[in-house]
Every structure is written in C-alpha cells, then in structure tokens.
Design a protein around this motif. Structure first.
Motif, mmCIF file in Angstrom:
data_model
loop_
_atom_site.group_PDB
_atom_site.id
_atom_site.type_symbol
_atom_site.label_atom_id
_atom_site.label_comp_id
_atom_site.label_asym_id
_atom_site.label_seq_id
_atom_site.Cartn_x
_atom_site.Cartn_y
_atom_site.Cartn_z
ATOM 1 N N GLU A 289 21.755 -21.989 31.170
ATOM 2 C CA GLU A 289 20.643 -21.382 30.895
ATOM 3 C C GLU A 289 20.744 -20.015 30.482
ATOM 4 O OE1 GLU A 289 20.122 -25.033 33.228
ATOM 5 O OE2 GLU A 289 21.519 -23.037 33.513
ATOM 6 N N MET A 290 21.624 -19.205 31.003
ATOM 7 C CA MET A 290 21.692 -17.641 30.853
ATOM 8 C C MET A 290 22.279 -17.561 29.127
ATOM 9 S SD MET A 290 23.514 -15.955 33.973
ATOM 10 C CE MET A 290 22.527 -15.931 35.639
ATOM 11 N N TYR B 119 15.516 -13.754 40.294
ATOM 12 C CA TYR B 119 16.504 -14.251 39.349
ATOM 13 C C TYR B 119 17.618 -14.882 40.093
ATOM 14 C CZ TYR B 119 14.027 -11.025 36.500
ATOM 15 O OH TYR B 119 12.923 -10.269 35.942
ATOM 16 N N ASN C 24 19.798 -21.385 37.632
ATOM 17 C CA ASN C 24 20.086 -20.410 36.945
ATOM 18 C C ASN C 24 21.549 -20.055 36.457
ATOM 19 O OD1 ASN C 24 19.394 -18.301 35.386
ATOM 20 N ND2 ASN C 24 19.119 -16.710 36.958
ATOM 21 N N GLY D 203 23.959 -20.818 40.316
ATOM 22 C CA GLY D 203 24.577 -20.339 39.126
ATOM 23 C C GLY D 203 26.101 -19.963 39.404
ATOM 24 N N GLY E 222 21.041 -13.098 41.693
ATOM 25 C CA GLY E 222 20.523 -12.894 40.341
ATOM 26 C C GLY E 222 20.110 -11.527 40.046
ATOM 27 N N THR F 131 9.387 -18.269 40.864
ATOM 28 C CA THR F 131 10.719 -18.443 41.449
ATOM 29 C C THR F 131 11.139 -17.707 42.482
ATOM 30 O OG1 THR F 131 11.291 -18.978 39.052
ATOM 31 C CG2 THR F 131 12.934 -18.349 40.656
ATOM 32 N N GLY G 256 18.706 -8.735 34.381
ATOM 33 C CA GLY G 256 17.851 -10.041 34.135
ATOM 34 C C GLY G 256 16.397 -9.749 33.692
#
Length: 271
Positions: A136-137, A208, A132, A212, A186, A58, A265
């Motif tokens: 997903e979190m 991360y 993200n 998002g 992230g 990622t 994260g």
C-alpha cells in the motif's frame, strides 16, 4: 469556557455538545487539519478531536482496536456530519514524551521509547481492521513520485541528493524484501507516546496505523530521536529494541517510502 470555544462547539452535533456542556475546555491544537480540545468536568477527563470529513475513520478503528491491548485510550464517541469527523477518547494519564521532564534524560527516554515500540509490535495483528503495509505504501509513493512530490528533508537525512536515484533504489529494494508484519503505529514519534514516570501509558494519533512492516515505525522512531533530542541515540534505540529484529534494507526502504509519502505519512513536503 471562552466565547471562541463556544462559537465553535455550537456547530457540533448534539451528542458531541453533550460532552462539552458545563465543562472546562482547553484548545490544544487549532489548524486546518484538526482541532483538539481537552474537556474536563467532574465525570470526564477526555479529548475531542475534530477534522474535515472522512479523515478519522482509520484513527477511530485503530484506537478502538489497540485499546483492547492497553495501548490506546478508550473511544467514547465517533461520528461524522456533513462537514466534519468527531472523535472523543479518554485522556491517558501522564504527559507526552517531549515534556521537559523526559527530554532532560535523553538516554533513559531513548530506552523507554524503544521498549514501548517493541511492546506495541507484540500486539496480536490477525484481526486488526486496517492494512497499511509495504504494498500500500509503495502504491502511494509511486503516485506521489509521478506528481513530483518528495520530502527533501528526509531525502537528505538518508544521504540522497537525487529524487530519481532515491526512487530507483526504493523500487529495487521492494523487489527483494519480505514484509515483517506487525501492528504499526504509523507515526511513531516521541510526541505520540504518553509516559508516566518514564513508563509507557499509551499511544495517541494512530491514524496511519494498521498491519504493516515494523521497520516503518523503527525508521520514524530514529528520525524522531534525531529531530526531538538533537543528538545521535540511534544505536541505543536499535540495541534496546533488538538489533536481531532489524534488517538494514527494509529500514532503508521504509525511509525511502517516507520520502515520497510525505512527513510522517502526511502531505507535508519540502520541495
């Protein structure tokens, strides 16, 4: 190059070794999660990051994506062997935002920190390779809650004394929010912002990141200011970023997600 570095790099794949050979190598970080090397020679000024296998795909994808927008360094090499991942990037000129020259002017630094995040959040996200988001979190947070994981430092920062009430509040907030999609870092903290003369030169450590909600980065930006500057610069940060862009409920939700998803994260928990 000292013997310790040589003994490490001799186990790396040949292509990775080719970047290191005949170079001045400095170990920047050395722990179980990652090793980071600064590699300098006439043709290169680069960084090599090494992690256990399946940890950096990622980060490589997001770094490469954000390089197109002038936000991250260029990816020179990414590969894996049977034990490790290897990521080599150009060095971004400048120094990170927790360097003394910047910490000595906290108000100016806070303004640049907020402006840099707003610039990142204006990057086109339609073809971003990673998602993200809040869904997903929440899924990760639910799993961690069931396993009894909670970062109590963040819990206290948000004003909670009960893990159960924090979890209940998180679920209730998630029911009623609409995601404000952007490309997120992230792990938006001062050490991951590279500045030159108080101007943003880029970001590092975007493992991360992805598509998002902007409030996740805003939450961690506010946390970093409190943690790194040891003062309250939150209102200046919010006003500079744009108070009209910030929803208090979504900001609290992202804080609560961070309670259960660990420190920035990662799996760092204070039980």
């Amino acid at each position: 190059m000292n013997m310790k570095v040589e003994s490490i790099y001799e186990t790396f794949p040949a292509e990775v070794q080719s970047y290191i050979r005949d170079a001045v190598v400095t170990i920047i970080k050395n722990n179980a999660r990652s090793n980071v090397f600064h590699i300098e020679k006439e043709a290169n000024d680069i960084f090599l990051k090494v992690t256990p296998i399946n940890q950096m795909q990622t980060e490589a994808l997001m770094t490469d994506y954000l390089y197109k927008y002038g936000v991250c360094p260029r990816v020179l090499h990414y590969s894996s062997d049977d034990k490790r991942d290897y990521l080599i990037t150009d060095r971004i000129p400048g120094s990170d935002a927790v360097s003394d020259e910047y910490l000595m002017q906290p108000e100016r630094l806070t303004e640049v920190f907020a402006e840099s995040l707003l610039k990142l959040h204006q990057v086109e996200y339609s073809d971003c390779p990673i998602i993200n988001g809040l869904e997903e979190m929440v899924i990760r947070a639910e799993g961690n809650y069931r396993e009894g994981r909670a970062e109590k430092g963040i819990l206290r920062y948000l004003g909670y004394t009960s893990i159960e009430s924090a979890h209940e509040n998180m679920i209730n907030l998630y029911k009623y929010v609409n995601e404000d999609k952007v490309v997120i870092h992230g792990d938006h903290c001062l050490p991951n912002l590279i500045l030159h003369d108080f101007k943003m030169n880029g970001y590092v450590d975007v493992a991360y990141g992805g598509i998002g909600d902007r409030h996740y980065d805003i939450f961690w930006g506010l946390w970093s200011l409190q943690h790194n500057l040891k003062g309250d610069y939150s209102q200046q940060f919010i006003q500079t970023y744009g108070n009209h862009l910030i929803d208090p409920d979504r900001l609290r939700l992202c804080g609560l997600l961070s309670v259960f998803n660990g420190f920035r994260g990662q799996d760092y928990y204070e039980y």
